[in-house]
Design an enzyme around this catalytic site. Structure first.
Site, mmCIF file in Angstrom:
data_model
loop_
_atom_site.group_PDB
_atom_site.id
_atom_site.type_symbol
_atom_site.label_atom_id
_atom_site.label_comp_id
_atom_site.label_asym_id
_atom_site.label_seq_id
_atom_site.Cartn_x
_atom_site.Cartn_y
_atom_site.Cartn_z
ATOM 1 N N ASN A 1 0.874 -0.937 -0.051
ATOM 2 C CA ASN A 1 -0.097 0.150 0.046
ATOM 3 C C ASN A 1 0.690 1.446 0.195
ATOM 4 O OD1 ASN A 1 -1.722 1.932 0.403
ATOM 5 N ND2 ASN A 1 -2.505 1.481 2.614
ATOM 6 N N LYS B 1 0.037 4.312 -0.128
ATOM 7 C CA LYS B 1 -0.532 5.522 0.221
ATOM 8 C C LYS B 1 -0.354 6.646 -0.451
ATOM 9 C CE LYS B 1 0.071 3.432 4.602
ATOM 10 N NZ LYS B 1 -0.002 3.394 6.353
ATOM 11 N N HIS C 1 -9.571 0.816 4.853
ATOM 12 C CA HIS C 1 -8.365 1.076 5.591
ATOM 13 C C HIS C 1 -8.707 1.797 6.802
ATOM 14 C CE1 HIS C 1 -4.148 2.411 6.387
ATOM 15 N NE2 HIS C 1 -3.841 1.055 5.659
ATOM 16 N N GLU D 1 -7.089 4.252 7.819
ATOM 17 C CA GLU D 1 -6.849 5.710 7.535
ATOM 18 C C GLU D 1 -8.080 6.471 6.777
ATOM 19 O OE1 GLU D 1 -3.180 5.272 5.514
ATOM 20 O OE2 GLU D 1 -2.127 4.720 7.439
ATOM 21 N N GLU E 1 -5.417 -5.434 10.576
ATOM 22 C CA GLU E 1 -4.358 -4.386 10.660
ATOM 23 C C GLU E 1 -4.681 -3.928 12.052
ATOM 24 O OE1 GLU E 1 -2.223 -3.007 6.792
ATOM 25 O OE2 GLU E 1 -4.172 -1.905 6.895
ATOM 26 N N GLY F 1 2.065 1.910 10.798
ATOM 27 C CA GLY F 1 3.296 3.149 10.492
ATOM 28 C C GLY F 1 3.896 3.401 11.738
ATOM 29 N N SER G 1 3.266 -2.588 10.067
ATOM 30 C CA SER G 1 4.594 -2.402 10.440
ATOM 31 C C SER G 1 5.613 -3.821 10.064
ATOM 32 C CB SER G 1 5.124 -2.288 11.880
ATOM 33 O OG SER G 1 4.629 -0.745 12.137
HETATM 34 C C1 PEP Z 1 -0.703 -0.041 5.680
HETATM 35 O O1 PEP Z 1 -0.796 1.164 5.549
HETATM 36 O O2 PEP Z 1 -1.765 -0.880 5.462
HETATM 37 C C2 PEP Z 1 0.375 -0.533 6.673
HETATM 38 C C3 PEP Z 1 0.160 -1.624 7.136
HETATM 39 O O3 PEP Z 1 1.517 0.385 6.903
HETATM 40 P P1 PEP Z 1 2.757 0.296 7.807
HETATM 41 O O4 PEP Z 1 3.323 -1.323 7.016
HETATM 42 O O5 PEP Z 1 3.808 1.194 7.294
HETATM 43 O O6 PEP Z 1 2.560 -0.205 9.099
#
Ligand code: PEP
Length: 258
Positions: free
Chosen positions: A10, A12, A102, A104, A174, A180, A220
């Site tokens: 992703n 973003k 997601h 976000e 997630e 992040g 992460s």
């Molecule tokens: C994500 O945005 O779905 C995500 C898992 O980000 P990160 O790997 O940076 O934690």
């Protein structure tokens, strides 16, 4: 049933078109020596404005090792919805997958479970695969409502879908506190929640559907964490944010899932 792993990146709101081309080409160079049949399903999700560039880089390469996803869609087919993109438009741009729900998008753009459900239906109706995200906040985890919250998100996301549609879909668990932040969820705990999601799907549908659906972990994920995550019974791959923005780290994660 053996489920084919999925590693999805992703991106973003990162990467201009030239960056998208460089990253896509870089990733394909990293995967060049790998046998396609041995690779997991590898997916990249650029922002809307870079879809064309990334798709062109993928098509020019012609190796078929990497597929394209969008990070969002709208559920209506066309009309006066300024700023939105329909599933048909994203399919036309080369997308085979669309990420929905997601955290976000839920937090900053008001995406609700009902919208996630409508988007999942529109994606599947167009023959694409939804990557349905779910996850608890730190407050929910500390309050002991993680399983209740995730089961509710998934139950609402799947309303009205057939077993066949659900079997084709992908879920990404997630935990919001792991996205992040550099704090990866412990693999045993991530696997426990993912097994709980699978059990929820079994309760809503049947054992075959629960066995078929791919459920990813996201939060992460790094080259150093992927092997342990993939060694778990129910984790079928990863949705990767930060570490997907560099061809070498994303390729290491892909190779760690082989
Ligand atoms: C994500 O945005 O779905 C995500 C898992 O980000 P990160 O790997 O940076 O934690």
């Amino acid at each position: 049933m053996a489920r084919r792993p999925v590693i999805a990146g992703n991106w973003k709101m990162h990467n201009l078109q030239a960056d998208a081309i460089a990253l896509t080409n870089g990733l394909m160079a990293e995967l060049k020596a790998e046998d396609k049949a041995a690779l997991p399903e590898v997916v990249i999700a650029p922002t809307f404005t870079a879809l064309y560039a990334a798709n062109k880089a993928l098509t020019d390469c012609g190796c078929g090792k990497v597929k394209l996803a969008a990070q969002n869609c709208y559920f209506e087919t066309k009309g006066a919805f300024t700023g939105e993109c329909s599933v048909e438009m994203l399919k036309d741009a080369g997308c085979e997958y669309i990420i929905i729900g997601h955290s976000e998008r839920r937090e900053y753009f008001g995406e609700t479970d009902e919208m996630v459900n409508k988007k999942a239906k529109a994606i599947l109706a167009n023959g694409l695969i939804p990557i349905i995200c779910c996850g608890e906040s730190l407050e929910q985890r500390e309050a002991g409502v993680t399983d209740y919250h995730i089961a509710s998100q998934i139950t609402k996301a799947l309303i009205g879908l057939t077993a066949e549609e659900v079997a084709k879909s992908i879920i990404a668990y997630e935990p919001i506190w792991a996205i992040g932040t550099g704090k990866t969820c412990d693999s045993i705990e991530a696997n426990r929640v993912i097994a709980m999601i699978r059990n929820t799907v079994k309760g809503l549908y049947d054992a075959n559907t629960a066995d078929a659906i791919r459920i990813l972990y996201g939060g992460s994920v790094k080259p150093e964490t992927i092997k342990e995550q993939m060694a778990q019974s129910d984790i079928d791959g990863a949705l990767v944010g930060g570490a997907s923005l560099k061809a070498d780290s994303f390729a290491q994660i892909v190779k760690g899932a082989m």
